[in-house]
Design a protein around this motif. Structure first.
Motif, mmCIF file in Angstrom:
data_model
loop_
_atom_site.group_PDB
_atom_site.id
_atom_site.type_symbol
_atom_site.label_atom_id
_atom_site.label_comp_id
_atom_site.label_asym_id
_atom_site.label_seq_id
_atom_site.Cartn_x
_atom_site.Cartn_y
_atom_site.Cartn_z
ATOM 1 N N UNK A 10 23.923 -19.754 37.385
ATOM 2 C CA UNK A 10 24.764 -18.651 36.930
ATOM 3 C C UNK A 10 25.754 -18.359 38.051
ATOM 4 N N UNK A 11 26.987 -17.989 37.715
ATOM 5 C CA UNK A 11 27.980 -17.760 38.769
ATOM 6 C C UNK A 11 27.451 -16.852 39.883
ATOM 7 N N UNK A 12 27.745 -17.205 41.132
ATOM 8 C CA UNK A 12 28.657 -18.285 41.550
ATOM 9 C C UNK A 12 27.951 -19.629 41.742
ATOM 10 N N UNK A 13 26.675 -19.728 41.405
ATOM 11 C CA UNK A 13 25.909 -20.958 41.653
ATOM 12 C C UNK A 13 25.831 -21.786 40.375
ATOM 13 N N UNK A 42 18.185 -17.410 42.301
ATOM 14 C CA UNK A 42 19.044 -17.255 43.467
ATOM 15 C C UNK A 42 19.181 -15.827 43.936
ATOM 16 N N UNK A 43 20.105 -15.626 44.840
ATOM 17 C CA UNK A 43 20.289 -14.336 45.509
ATOM 18 C C UNK A 43 20.847 -13.296 44.549
ATOM 19 N N UNK A 44 20.772 -12.005 44.905
ATOM 20 C CA UNK A 44 21.295 -10.934 44.036
ATOM 21 C C UNK A 44 22.751 -11.158 43.653
ATOM 22 N N UNK A 45 23.096 -10.779 42.418
ATOM 23 C CA UNK A 45 24.459 -10.915 41.914
ATOM 24 C C UNK A 45 25.133 -9.544 41.856
ATOM 25 N N UNK A 46 26.435 -9.548 42.076
ATOM 26 C CA UNK A 46 27.208 -8.313 41.967
ATOM 27 C C UNK A 46 27.810 -8.195 40.575
ATOM 28 N N UNK A 47 26.942 -8.167 39.580
ATOM 29 C CA UNK A 47 27.372 -8.083 38.188
ATOM 30 C C UNK A 47 26.391 -7.192 37.446
ATOM 31 N N UNK A 48 26.891 -6.196 36.768
ATOM 32 C CA UNK A 48 26.018 -5.290 36.015
ATOM 33 C C UNK A 48 25.195 -6.072 35.003
ATOM 34 N N UNK A 49 23.917 -5.737 34.918
ATOM 35 C CA UNK A 49 23.044 -6.386 33.950
ATOM 36 C C UNK A 49 22.571 -7.761 34.360
ATOM 37 N N UNK A 50 22.818 -8.149 35.605
ATOM 38 C CA UNK A 50 22.443 -9.485 36.074
ATOM 39 C C UNK A 50 21.601 -9.373 37.338
ATOM 40 N N UNK A 51 20.460 -10.069 37.358
ATOM 41 C CA UNK A 51 19.533 -10.008 38.479
ATOM 42 C C UNK A 51 19.247 -11.416 38.973
#
Length: 398
Positions: A10-13, A42-51
């Motif tokens: 999932x972005x960015x990976x 992967x690491x935390x994402x800066x996107x609402x609703x995404x973990x």
């Protein structure tokens, strides 16, 4: 309706088509108001609703397949309260399957590839391949619905897992965002990578893995006219062994001809679009390809496509209209290996040579491909079909 989408990429990976699919599906579902929660590796994402979920520290030294299961289990509790969980690839299937059992809600699986069709993964995972195969089989057999990204993939699913009810295996194609993927004419990008704008070119984009057929391509292009450039946007090798094989074949090519460009890093979309737009033809020499988003990306950029007549490729590339299909007879052992590798290499070289010899026709293929990508593979259509399936399985589970 709330949907939890589970995906390794999932972005960015993102490094492959499954990640592109997951990201575009999420965006399109959210655009029409669906409550989508993403559970990604992967690491935390800066996107609402995404973990993001990392490998548990206790499994840092474990086999890669066991690390995957550890990540999956860390997601399961968080999926409480969803109406449907939807997993992508075996990496995420275990999370979806266990969460479905625990929370009593339906699990939908999208099949981007099949472990029985990729036995060479034992090179990469060792005993972990037996684990991944077990997880995939268990998840598919327990799922409320399985989405195949092509009719060819649906046939592979039913052949690989004959106990599945055919009525629960649905074909919903991959899609393409033709606003993001479109022709880009930029000679500066070509110059940056040493690609001559005034020479014909064959462009390959893909991971260095057995299924993508890159070694066959490298053998085929050796016989193409000397003025033809070979542009390889190829990285992320599955194993050191296949990387060594590819590197040796590239070295052999460079010893006999110029214009062999190898770009190993993942490129920004605009730069890759410029390279695809400049291509006389894009080539997809895969011996296993459920659909091939990369073919849609090339078509959306206006490139002719030469692809192997296997898997879902003939459902995307219309022979003689948007490009050409290369015949192949394959061993029936799940590997996709050509029965006669030399015959396949010769046919691939022949078809490429025919397309390269008529640049006006190649341009016409590219224009038709752009039109087909726009009209038949929009994410809006695919998201609507997927949401309808969610509603159907959710209603059936009540």
């Amino acid at each position: 309706m709330r949907v939890d989408i589970v995906t390794k990429e999932y972005p960015p990976a993102i490094y492959g088509g499954a990640g592109v699919h997951a990201a575009e599906l999420v965006r399109s579902l959210r655009d029409v108001g669906t409550d989508v929660r993403v559970r990604a590796f992967g690491t935390p994402r800066n996107e609402d609703g995404t973990t993001g979920y990392v490998v548990p520290a206790e499994l840092a030294d474990a086999n890669a397949a066991i690390q995957t299961l550890g990540v999956d289990l860390s997601m399961v509790t968080d999926m409480a309260g969803t109406d449907v969980m939807h997993s992508h690839t075996w990496y995420a299937n275990f999370a979806g399957h266990v969460a479905s059992l625990l929370h009593g809600v339906p699990h939908v699986v999208t099949a981007h590839s099949l472990e029985p069709m990729r036995p060479w993964k034992a090179e990469q995972l060792g005993g972990g391949y037996a684990v991944s195969s077990y997880i995939e089989k268990t998840a598919y057999e327990g799922a409320a619905a399985v989405i195949a990204v092509s009719a060819g993939m649906r046939a592979d699913i039913l052949r690989s897992y004959p106990t599945l009810d055919p009525d629960k295996v649905h074909v919903i194609y991959n899609g393409i965002d033709v606003e993001q993927w479109q022709p880009v004419h930029d000679d500066a990008v070509l110059e940056k990578f040493g690609i001559a704008a005034d020479r014909p070119s064959v462009v390959f984009v893909g991971r260095i893995t057995r299924q993508k057929g890159l070694p066959y391509l490298l053998r085929a292009v050796a016989s193409l006219p000397a003025n033809v450039q070979i542009v390889l946007c190829a990285g992320a090798p599955d194993t050191p062994e296949i990387m060594d094989e590819v590197r040796g074949l590239v070295d052999d090519l460079r010893a006999t001809r110029d214009g062999v460009v190898w770009i190993e890093e993942m490129l920004p979309r605009r730069e890759l679009s410029a390279i695809l737009t400049s291509a006389t033809t894009f080539v997809c020499p895969s011996i296993y390809e459920p659909l091939g988003i990369v073919n849609l990306e090339a078509m959306a950029c206006g490139a002719a496509v030469v692809g192997t007549a296997t898997g879902g490729i003939p459902e995307v590339v219309v022979d003689g209209v948007t490009g050409r299909l290369v015949p192949i007879e394959q061993v029936a052992d799940g590997t996709g290996t050509p029965v006669d590798p030399e015959a396949y290499v010769a046919d691939l070289a022949r078809v490429l040579d025919e397309v390269l010899a008529d640049e006006e026709q190649a341009a016409a293929y590219g224009a038709a491909g752009r039109k087909r990508a726009t009209e038949d593979f929009s994410w809006e259509q695919i998201a609507a079909q997927t949401r309808a399936l969610y509603e159907s399985v959710a209603a059936a589970s009540r």
